[in-house]
Write an enzyme that holds these catalytic residues in place. Structure first.
Site, mmCIF file in Angstrom:
data_model
loop_
_atom_site.group_PDB
_atom_site.id
_atom_site.type_symbol
_atom_site.label_atom_id
_atom_site.label_comp_id
_atom_site.label_asym_id
_atom_site.label_seq_id
_atom_site.Cartn_x
_atom_site.Cartn_y
_atom_site.Cartn_z
ATOM 1 N N ASN A 130 18.746 -7.921 13.817
ATOM 2 C CA ASN A 130 18.787 -6.496 13.433
ATOM 3 C C ASN A 130 19.255 -6.323 11.992
ATOM 4 O O ASN A 130 20.469 -6.225 11.749
ATOM 5 C CB ASN A 130 19.707 -5.718 14.376
ATOM 6 N N PRO A 168 13.744 3.510 27.005
ATOM 7 C CA PRO A 168 12.851 2.586 27.706
ATOM 8 C C PRO A 168 12.536 1.359 26.850
ATOM 9 O O PRO A 168 12.290 1.480 25.654
ATOM 10 C CB PRO A 168 11.573 3.417 27.940
ATOM 11 N N SER A 175 2.516 2.677 2.196
ATOM 12 C CA SER A 175 2.402 3.553 3.370
ATOM 13 C C SER A 175 3.776 3.865 3.937
ATOM 14 O O SER A 175 3.961 4.876 4.608
ATOM 15 C CB SER A 175 1.525 2.896 4.441
ATOM 16 N N LYS A 195 3.309 -9.172 16.497
ATOM 17 C CA LYS A 195 4.116 -10.275 15.944
ATOM 18 C C LYS A 195 3.775 -11.579 16.664
ATOM 19 O O LYS A 195 3.599 -12.624 16.040
ATOM 20 C CB LYS A 195 5.609 -9.980 16.080
ATOM 21 N N ASN A 213 0.834 -1.217 0.000
ATOM 22 C CA ASN A 213 0.000 0.000 0.000
ATOM 23 C C ASN A 213 0.867 1.264 0.000
ATOM 24 O O ASN A 213 0.341 2.370 0.064
ATOM 25 C CB ASN A 213 -0.988 0.005 1.183
ATOM 26 N N PHE A 269 5.672 -9.694 4.191
ATOM 27 C CA PHE A 269 6.435 -8.654 4.897
ATOM 28 C C PHE A 269 5.544 -7.513 5.389
ATOM 29 O O PHE A 269 5.938 -6.781 6.290
ATOM 30 C CB PHE A 269 7.464 -8.004 3.953
ATOM 31 N N SER A 313 9.949 -11.403 14.432
ATOM 32 C CA SER A 313 11.019 -10.550 14.938
ATOM 33 C C SER A 313 11.578 -11.102 16.239
ATOM 34 O O SER A 313 10.853 -11.735 17.023
ATOM 35 C CB SER A 313 10.439 -9.156 15.187
ATOM 36 N N ALA A 314 12.859 -10.811 16.482
ATOM 37 C CA ALA A 314 13.476 -11.184 17.756
ATOM 38 C C ALA A 314 12.791 -10.481 18.919
ATOM 39 O O ALA A 314 12.961 -10.890 20.066
ATOM 40 C CB ALA A 314 14.952 -10.819 17.735
ATOM 41 N N LEU A 333 -3.746 -4.509 2.604
ATOM 42 C CA LEU A 333 -4.227 -5.811 3.114
ATOM 43 C C LEU A 333 -5.530 -5.680 3.902
ATOM 44 O O LEU A 333 -6.178 -6.681 4.195
ATOM 45 C CB LEU A 333 -3.161 -6.460 4.007
ATOM 46 N N LEU A 385 19.604 2.448 14.828
ATOM 47 C CA LEU A 385 20.988 2.911 14.945
ATOM 48 C C LEU A 385 21.653 3.187 13.594
ATOM 49 O O LEU A 385 22.220 4.258 13.392
ATOM 50 C CB LEU A 385 21.804 1.861 15.723
ATOM 51 N N TYR A 411 3.756 -3.319 19.101
ATOM 52 C CA TYR A 411 4.333 -3.889 17.875
ATOM 53 C C TYR A 411 4.714 -5.351 18.099
ATOM 54 O O TYR A 411 4.356 -6.238 17.318
ATOM 55 C CB TYR A 411 5.564 -3.078 17.444
#
Ligand code: NAD
Ligand code: UDP
Length: 356
Positions: free
Chosen positions: A178, A292, A34, A152, A32, A80, A124-125, A59, A199, A148
């Site tokens: 990462n 945090p 975005s 997952k 899309n 993805f 994701s980890a 979606l 980072l 988030y």
């Protein structure tokens, strides 16, 4: 194989499209846009010398997904598409649950309808939470600490239920560590909107002079030099992990979970030194408070992916930094105002907008 790639215009998706096309797979991309630009897909087309159908589809619009499946025979889906900013997810949790969870449920409904049973999902980890024993194995306890991460984890659980009810499905959950770096051509790479959260893109913008200095979040962790340690993985290695998942596991019914990481942890200060080496620029930094929710240390045990997929990361941090830098230099402002204009591309895309 004919593979539907959702979110194929994004950072990891666009690199995976290249690897899929270069291996001779047919792809159909839906996105899309975005958080991405069509320009990324034009460059995928140029790098590979191949064209492929692209649909501007959200979606959340199930009927549009159905139209794509009706127009193309699909063997497997690499999924993805999703929103990924941790901080934003805390501010707008419902947006994240709707986009990521509902989007995936819609996709699975349509896969069911069209008898497509093979799915590779970008996990994701972050699902391991912040307290696991290092290195993290796939059977470590899971515990999300922000919306988030919860999307997952929820999707992993939903997909496990889909498999339980449909034992002829094959679902691969890839837990990325990462991802950094860029395609060696310097034509595609990570193009964050606004101020980068991560980072490497932040550091690259400091090195090129777009930002003044890096803030290092915490210098008092119990790590080798007090700064946070992560398992950085080259995005092209990550992309090849999807190919291996598709070529091997996706033919075997089940829910297969793999870490995609290198197994090596690098501190923020080590990454600053590596990036300075790769770019030849100095990166001014200050050490500030911890961010945090950040873990002190996070790195993978990647042995399961090696044993079962025959996959392992090949590129080290120097290469990751060099490729990030090449992308940054060629595209100081990302895709939007880069030097390469779409009208100079030799392989036009087949762009197809679905009519409502
Ligand atoms: P990205 O934002 O560059 O790519 C995601 C793509 O999905 C974008 O092109 C976006 O436009 C698209 N998209 C989002 N919502 C959509 C929707 N409802 N319908 C259609 N398209 C939609 O992100 P990325 O870094 O390439 O990440 C890809 C996937 O990997 C995401 O699911 C992300 O959560 C996951 N992941 C990323 C990282 C990372 O550090 N980059 C780490 C772990 C997991
Ligand atoms: N980090 C930092 N400054 C930044 C961004 C990140 O010091 O501007 C640190 C962060 O605290 C962590 C590491 O760099 O230790 C990797 O952070 P990133 O956001 O890239 O990935 P994460 O592992 O948090 O998803």
């Amino acid at each position: 194989m004919a593979i539907l790639v959702t979110g194929g215009a994004g950072y990891i998706g666009s690199h995976t499209c290249i690897e899929l096309l270069q291996k001779g797979h047919d792809i159909v991309v839906i996105d899309n846009f975005s958080n991405s630009k069509q320009e990324a897909l034009r460059r995928v087309s140029r790098i590979t010398g191949k064209t492929f159908p692209i649909y501007a589809v959200d979606l959340l619009q199930k009927r549009d997904i159905q139209k794509v499946f009706a127009a193309h025979p699909i063997d497997a889906v690499v999924h993805f598409a999703g929103l990924k900013a941790v901080g934003e997810s805390a501010l707008f949790p419902l947006r994240y649950f709707q986009n990521n969870v509902t989007g995936t449920v819609n996709l699975c409904h349509v896969m069911m309808e069209f008898n497509v049973k093979r799915l590779v999902f970008s996990s994701s980890a972050t699902v391991y939470g912040a307290t696991g024993q290092m290195p993290l194995r796939e059977d470590a306890a899971v515990h999300a600490i922000n919306p988030y991460g919860r999307t997952k984890l929820m999707i992993e659980e939903i997909l496990a239920d889909v498999y339980a009810a449909n034992p002829d499905w094959s679902i691969v959950l890839l837990r990325y560590f990462n991802p950094i770096g860029a395609h060696e051509s310097g034509e595609i790479g990570e193009d964050p909107n606004g101020v980068p959260n991560n980072l490497l893109p932040y550091m690259a913008q400091v090195a090129i002079g777009n930002r003044q200095q890096l803030s290092i979040y915490g210098g008092d962790y119990e790590t080798k030099d007090g700064t946070g340690v992560r398992d950085y993985i080259h995005v092209v290695d990550l992309a090849t992990g999807h190919l291996k998942a598709l070529e091997r596991t996706v033919h075997i019914p089940g829910v297969h979970t793999y870490n995609l990481g290198t197994g090596n942890g690098y501190s923020v200060l080590e990454m600053v030194a590596a990036f300075e080496g790769a770019s030849g620029r100095s990166i001014p930094y200050i050490i500030t408070n911890r961010r945090p929710g950040d873990a002190a240390v996070c790195y993978a045990d990647p042995r399961k992916a090696k044993q079962e997929l025959g996959w392992q990361a090949m590129r080290g941090v120097e290469r990751m930094c060099m490729d990030t830098w090449r992308w940054q230099v060629k595209n100081p402002h990302g895709y939007e105002r880069s030097r390469i204009s779409a009208k100079h591309l030799s392989h036009p895309l087949s762009e197809l907008s679905l009519q409502k």
